[in-house]
Design an enzyme around this catalytic site. Structure first.
Site, PDB file in Angstrom:
ATOM      1  N   ASP A  76      26.168 -13.131 -39.241  1.00 43.47           N
ATOM      2  CA  ASP A  76      26.876 -11.955 -38.704  1.00 43.47           C
ATOM      3  C   ASP A  76      27.575 -12.197 -37.364  1.00 43.47           C
ATOM      4  OD1 ASP A  76      24.201 -12.209 -37.735  1.00 43.47           O
ATOM      5  OD2 ASP A  76      24.215 -10.150 -37.016  1.00 43.47           O
ATOM      6  N   GLU A 132      21.482 -10.981 -38.066  1.00 40.20           N
ATOM      7  CA  GLU A 132      20.558 -11.478 -37.033  1.00 40.20           C
ATOM      8  C   GLU A 132      20.677 -10.616 -35.786  1.00 40.20           C
ATOM      9  OE1 GLU A 132      18.732 -12.986 -33.788  1.00 40.20           O
ATOM     10  OE2 GLU A 132      20.900 -13.091 -33.778  1.00 40.20           O
ATOM     11  N   GLU A 133      21.909 -10.272 -35.423  1.00 43.85           N
ATOM     12  CA  GLU A 133      22.125  -9.545 -34.163  1.00 43.85           C
ATOM     13  C   GLU A 133      21.469  -8.165 -34.190  1.00 43.85           C
ATOM     14  OE1 GLU A 133      23.194 -11.002 -31.641  1.00 43.85           O
ATOM     15  OE2 GLU A 133      24.541 -12.619 -32.255  1.00 43.85           O
ATOM     16  N   HIS A 355      28.039 -14.087 -26.507  1.00 40.11           N
ATOM     17  CA  HIS A 355      28.188 -12.623 -26.570  1.00 40.11           C
ATOM     18  C   HIS A 355      29.346 -12.122 -25.684  1.00 40.11           C
ATOM     19  CE1 HIS A 355      24.065 -11.436 -28.481  1.00 40.11           C
ATOM     20  NE2 HIS A 355      24.538 -12.575 -28.972  1.00 40.11           N
TER      21      HIS A 355
HETATM   22 ZN   LIG Z   1      23.614 -13.486 -30.539  1.00 41.58          ZN
HETATM   23 ZN   LIG Z   2      22.857 -16.024 -32.297  1.00 41.59          ZN
END
Ligand SMILES: [Zn+2]
Ligand SMILES: [Zn+2]
Length: 387
Positions: A76, A132-133, A355
């Site tokens: 993701d 995952e996020e 990020h």
């Molecule tokens: Zn991340």
């Molecule tokens: Zn990551």
């Protein structure tokens, strides 16, 4: 830079990575990404099942029954607008692969190429994991039985703090406990000029944000890493109305179970006191967080051996202090032996941190990641057969 995979595979991984980078998809919406993965697996003649945990894919090499090795990549992207200026920048406004998961998918597909070439009877399961996020993709996959027969699971994360052709491998805790929270503050609205007739939720929230900062500095053992971050403060409607309600959201990060429990307890106490002091009603809600990533001795030894084999002993080191980042790989480790390592991927030209809207990594890491994944699968399978 030594050529550790052949040029055609390296170029293939770059093509795949850039294609994924161009169409980033948020948690549980990784449909095009899943299509791309299936296409590549079809090309390689590797069996797979799609739709695991929504958009995840589980692929299998080798047919042997019994315990086997699992390799995991997350799929993701993040709700971050891209500002890298790369010619393969995101086509989707406001969404970007800003954590390197595009690279992780390309590497695991690269490892699939390598493992297919030497496919024997030993079974290796490839887990392409969604979300995952958002933190629950691993759980969604596990709930659908993806760990059945997996005795050891491995993954790596791209990390621009370290140069390409290096890995960090650590036994024990490498990523923190993660506890997201919401605090709702209820006051009484009123005229901006008549505060005595109102209970200002905005002022109560402001002072609470400042007081929360004292929890770590004044109540946690300073040698135990911890963070309380308030990432969002929503309050008020307009300039001449006293806010009746405020909402804070944030996250607690800790590297010790006792620190985690202590901080959560202190936060409850602080909020009770703050509510009393400001005449508001405050409610703290803790959401499902992540357990810490703790690499166990057995799988870590295999991960280290594979890292030495790929990068050479002098290019494998410790990350030092644990990261206060979270990783949902920890959920797999609740069930089976597992290790996560870091793949050095620093770019020569500077790029923004993970990020951020300017994040990018050196694509040479793809060769190292794919080689490590293939090697750890082979060494892991050997270690299972020698038990
Ligand atoms: Zn991340
Ligand atoms: Zn990551």
């Amino acid at each position: 830079m030594p050529n550790i995979v052949d040029t055609s595979l390296f170029n293939r991984m770059i093509t795949l990575r850039r294609e994924i980078h161009r169409f980033p998809e948020l948690a549980y919406h990784e449909e095009k990404t899943a299509e791309l993965i299936c296409r590549e697996l079809d090309l390689l003649g590797i069996d797979y099942q799609k739709g695991i945990g929504n958009t995840g894919i589980q692929a299998v090499l080798g047919k042997q029954n019994g315990p086997c090795i699992g390799l995991r990549a997350d799929m993701d992207a993040l709700p971050v607008p891209e500002n890298t200026g790369l010619d393969f920048s995101s086509n989707t406004r406001g969404v970007m692969h800003a954590c390197g998961h595009d690279g992780h998918v390309a590497m695991l597909l690269g490892a699939a190429h390598l493992l297919k070439k030497t496919e024997g009877k030993e079974r290796v399961v490839l887990l392409f994991q969604p979300a995952e996020e958002s933190g629950n993709g691993a759980v969604a996959m596990i709930n659908e039985g993806c760990l059945q027969d997996i005795a050891m699971v491995f993954c790596g994360h791209i990390d621009i703090h370290y140069p390409v052709a290096t890995f960090t491998v650590d036994e024990g805790l490498i990523c923190s406990y993660t506890d997201p929270f919401t605090i709702t503050i209820q006051g009484q609205g009123g005229h901006a000029a008549k505060p005595h007739e109102a209970v200002d939720a905005l002022v109560a929230a402001s002072s609470l944000v400042m007081n929360l900062q004292t929890l770590v500095s004044r109540s946690v053992n300073p040698v135990h890493p911890a963070v309380v971050t308030v990432g969002q403060l929503l309050a008020g409607e307009t300039h001449n109305v006293i806010a009746h309600k405020a909402v804070l959201t944030g996250t607690i990060r800790t590297a010790h179970k006792e620190t985690r429990e202590h901080l959560i307890g202190s936060m409850h106490t602080l909020i009770q006191g703050a509510a009393k002091m400001t005449g508001t009603a405050m409610e703290l809600r803790l959401h499902d967080g992540l357990p810490a990533v703790i690499n166990d001795k057995r799988s870590c030894a295999v991960a280290r051996k594979a890292a030495y084999a790929v990068a050479g002993e002098k290019n494998v080191f410790s990350q030092g202090a644990p990261s206060l980042g979270g990783e949902d790989f920890s959920f797999y480790q609740q069930h089976v032996s597992g290790t996560m390592i870091r793949f050095g991927a620093a770019k020569k030209e500077s790029s923004g941190p993970a990020h951020s809207s300017t994040f990018d990594f050196d694509e040479n890491v793809l060769s190292y990641g794919a080689s490590w994944l293939a090697t750890v699968a082979r060494l892991g399978a050997q270690s299972l057969s020698h038990r």
